[in-house]
Design a protein around this motif. Structure first.
Motif, PDB file in Angstrom:
ATOM      1  N   ALA A   1       0.681   2.741  -5.247  1.00 31.17           N
ATOM      2  CA  ALA A   1      -0.271   3.192  -5.997  1.00 31.17           C
ATOM      3  C   ALA A   1       0.353   3.799  -7.567  1.00 31.17           C
ATOM      4  CB  ALA A   1      -0.927   4.442  -5.498  1.00 31.17           C
ATOM      5  N   GLN A   2       1.553   4.473  -7.545  1.00 36.64           N
ATOM      6  CA  GLN A   2       1.952   4.787  -8.754  1.00 36.64           C
ATOM      7  C   GLN A   2       2.425   3.834  -9.482  1.00 36.64           C
ATOM      8  OE1 GLN A   2       4.746   8.490  -8.895  1.00 36.64           O
ATOM      9  NE2 GLN A   2       3.569   9.247  -7.149  1.00 36.64           N
TER      10      GLN A   2
ATOM     11  N   LYS B   1       1.737   5.705  -1.284  1.00 36.50           N
ATOM     12  CA  LYS B   1       1.672   6.245  -2.491  1.00 36.50           C
ATOM     13  C   LYS B   1       2.729   5.730  -3.585  1.00 36.50           C
ATOM     14  CE  LYS B   1       4.315  10.629  -3.723  1.00 36.50           C
ATOM     15  NZ  LYS B   1       5.013  11.851  -3.429  1.00 36.50           N
TER      16      LYS B   1
ATOM     17  N   SER C   1       0.952  -1.194   0.031  1.00 36.43           N
ATOM     18  CA  SER C   1      -0.153   0.109  -0.269  1.00 36.43           C
ATOM     19  C   SER C   1       1.029   1.270   0.022  1.00 36.43           C
ATOM     20  CB  SER C   1      -1.045   0.026   1.009  1.00 36.43           C
ATOM     21  OG  SER C   1      -0.256   0.161   2.444  1.00 36.43           O
TER      22      SER C   1
END
Length: 573
Positions: free
Chosen positions: A292-293, A289, A287
């Motif tokens: 997600a990218q 940042k 999980s």
């Protein structure tokens, strides 16, 4: 004038009896006339009429050799060399009976079903077209299983390469159609029979998958019907363009959750490997940042951390990862990278030229052959021997099966593996001096290097765990210079590469510092607990004592003198 010409004509008078007597005569006349006409036509077009009659009497010709999936009992089941067989049953919950294969999550399974068919009476120039519809059974997970379905035609008794096949991921939410086209003459070349086998298989590596063969057909088509026919079996492939990453086998991610450094490693690998697919295997999804990218760049696969191999328990997650990476490469082939190995140059030439590529770890392989970056074809001979050694697995020596055994095997099988110098993948080395080269010196990369191992475990808590792009722009270390090149997309590592004739820095002050990582950070206050590399302790815990008793201090000094100093009696207290 003839009076008879002008004589009045009398209308015939018919009574009822006369009318009834004329009807049979008229019907008879009409029947005879019609029959004469039919006979005349038949005589005039005798051949055409006979041909039409014969076509009407005979059933229409069909080129279908198989119009539906055979019942379960007509299939022969076989297992892969190492993967066990998954259960094969009939699926009755999709509206019709269909053969299904159910791979469990806790094993590596490789199951093949074969059904033999006679193709000897078909024309030599026909194209055999095998079509199948597959359906995924059960709940569709967020990530796909680490599995592969295959459909093939193979000759019975022919040469080993006489096979036409297609591989693909298992179907998703909707049914999937697969098709194989193969020239009959090419398929049967060198064969002793005129029979072939229809092959349907499912391989799954530590991943649950249930697939049903909903329908199946095999027909002989003309060349003009199949625009993209594979008229001859495919040649042996090069290393497949697949990338494999393993992460999150443990719930706490080994104390190293997904971060910027992992994003950069994956980005660089995608750039230099040009893969068809980058598969990311996890038991616990990351999980944050940077995940997600990165997720849109990957094909996530759900796996289970192997609890054992050949009945021998795997107690440490590092050893679980060692095993599953071998299983994935044996089954699928491709390129495996640890998530702290950054590619620096294209690897396609290596993939096209060799069956298996490894590199020395340590000068002349003094530590072994590294398994942090491996390139291989599926089911290579060397990898089979390597994996087979795990029948005697023991964690008595930390890197005994993962790094040291493949070096021993390479000496026995030098033609089965292409071994690169340690500078190709594993420079700088993982000792304190090498770590200082990466994170304190401004230049550390060798010219011509293909990859660099970042040894993240040594600097995770104090340097990499909270790494940001701003940190990279503020630092001038070798690592920061190469990381900025990946982050910006330039992939120009010149500022991190040693100049011609330039020697690596000695960093004597750093090597003898009581806190190497404090110097590496260049910050007055470290972000986390500082590991004292100069302290005399057993960094690998209680295992050090057992390893020392087994003579590892002498057999594996580069590892033991750093990780097990006290057990090797290197302390002065």
């Amino acid at each position: 004038m003839n009076v008879l010409q002008h004589a009045p004509r009398r209308r015939p008078r018919y009574d009822g009896n006369e009318a009834r007597s004329l009807v049979p005569s008229m019907i008879g006349f009409l029947c005879i006339s019609t029959l004469s006409t039919v006979v005349a036509i038949s005589v005039q077009d005798h051949a055409g009429a006979d041909q039409t009659f014969q076509q009407q009497k005979q059933p229409p010709q069909s080129n279908d050799l198989l119009s539906d999936a055979p019942p379960l009992l007509q299939w022969d089941r076989s297992c892969g060399a190492w993967g066990t067989c998954a259960p094969v049953t009939e699926a009755t919950d999709i509206g019709k009976k269909a053969v299904r294969i159910d791979a469990p999550a806790d094993e590596w399974t490789d199951t093949t079903l074969r059904w033999r068919v006679e193709i000897g009476k078909e024309p030599d120039d026909c194209i055999l077209v095998l079509s199948a519809r597959l359906r995924l059974l059960g709940v569709m997970e967020k990530a796909k299983p680490a599995a592969q379905v295959r459909l093939a035609l193979e000759a019975d008794g022919g040469v080993s390469s006489a096979r036409c096949e297609v591989h693909d991921d298992p179907p998703g939410e909707h049914p999937m159609d697969l098709r194989v086209s193969c020239g009959r003459r090419a398929l049967l070349q060198g064969g002793s029979t005129s029979r072939a086998s229809v092959v349907f298989g499912l391989a799954a590596v530590r991943s649950a998958a249930s697939v049903a063969l909903e329908s199946l057909s095999l027909r002989c088509a003309a060349n003009t019907e199949v625009a993209t026919a594979s008229t001859s079996p495919a040649p042996p492939p090069s290393i497949p363009p697949l990338l494999h990453f393993i992460f999150g086998l443990s719930p706490d991610f080994g104390g190293k959750p997904f971060g910027l450094v992992h994003h950069l490693v994956i980005k660089s690998a995608l750039h230099f490997a040009s893969p068809a697919t980058a598969r990311f295997y996890y038991a616990h999804e990351p999980s944050g940042k940077w995940w997600a990218q990165t997720l849109p760049l990957l094909s996530p696969r759900l796996v289970m951390a192997p609890p054992a191999v050949f009945g021998r328990p795997l107690r440490r997650f590092a050893h679980k990862a060692d095993v599953i990476r071998l299983e994935l490469l044996l089954q699928f082939g491709g390129v495996y990278l640890d998530l702290d190995v950054m590619l620096l140059a294209p690897i396609t030439p290596l993939m096209q030229s060799h069956e298996l590529v490894l590199a020395h770890e340590g000068i002349d392989g003094s530590i072994g052959l590294g398994n942090a970056l491996m390139l291989t074809r599926p089911n290579s001979t060397f990898m089979r021997r390597w994996y087979g050694a795990y029948t005697n697995f023991s964690d008595h020596v930390w890197n005994g099966f993962s790094v040291r055994f493949p070096l021993k095997l390479a000496l026995e099988m030098p033609t089965a593996v292409h071994v690169l110098d340690y500078g190709a993948f594993y420079w700088p080395p993982w000792n304190a001096w090498g770590v200082a080269q990466l994170y304190r010196s401004s230049r550390c990369l060798l010219r011509g290097a293909t990859a660099v191992h970042l040894w993240e475990t040594k600097v995770w808590r104090t340097l990499l765990s909270e790494l940001t792009p701003e940190d990279l722009h503020a630092q001038t270390s070798c690592f920061a210079n190469m990381a900025r090149a990946v982050l910006s997309g330039s992939y120009d590592f010149e500022t991190a590469t040693l100049r011609p004739g330039e020697l690596a820095e000695e960093n004597v002050a750093v090597l003898h510092s009581t806190s190497l990582l404090t110097h590496l950070l260049g910050a007055p206050t470290p972000r986390g607990p500082v590991v004292n590399l100069a302290a005399c302790e057993n960094l690998s815990g209680n295992d050090c004592v057992a390893w020392a008793k087994a003579g590892e201090c002498e057999k594996n000094p580069q590892f033991m003198q750093v990780s097990c100093r006290r057990a090797c009696s290197l302390c002065n207290d």
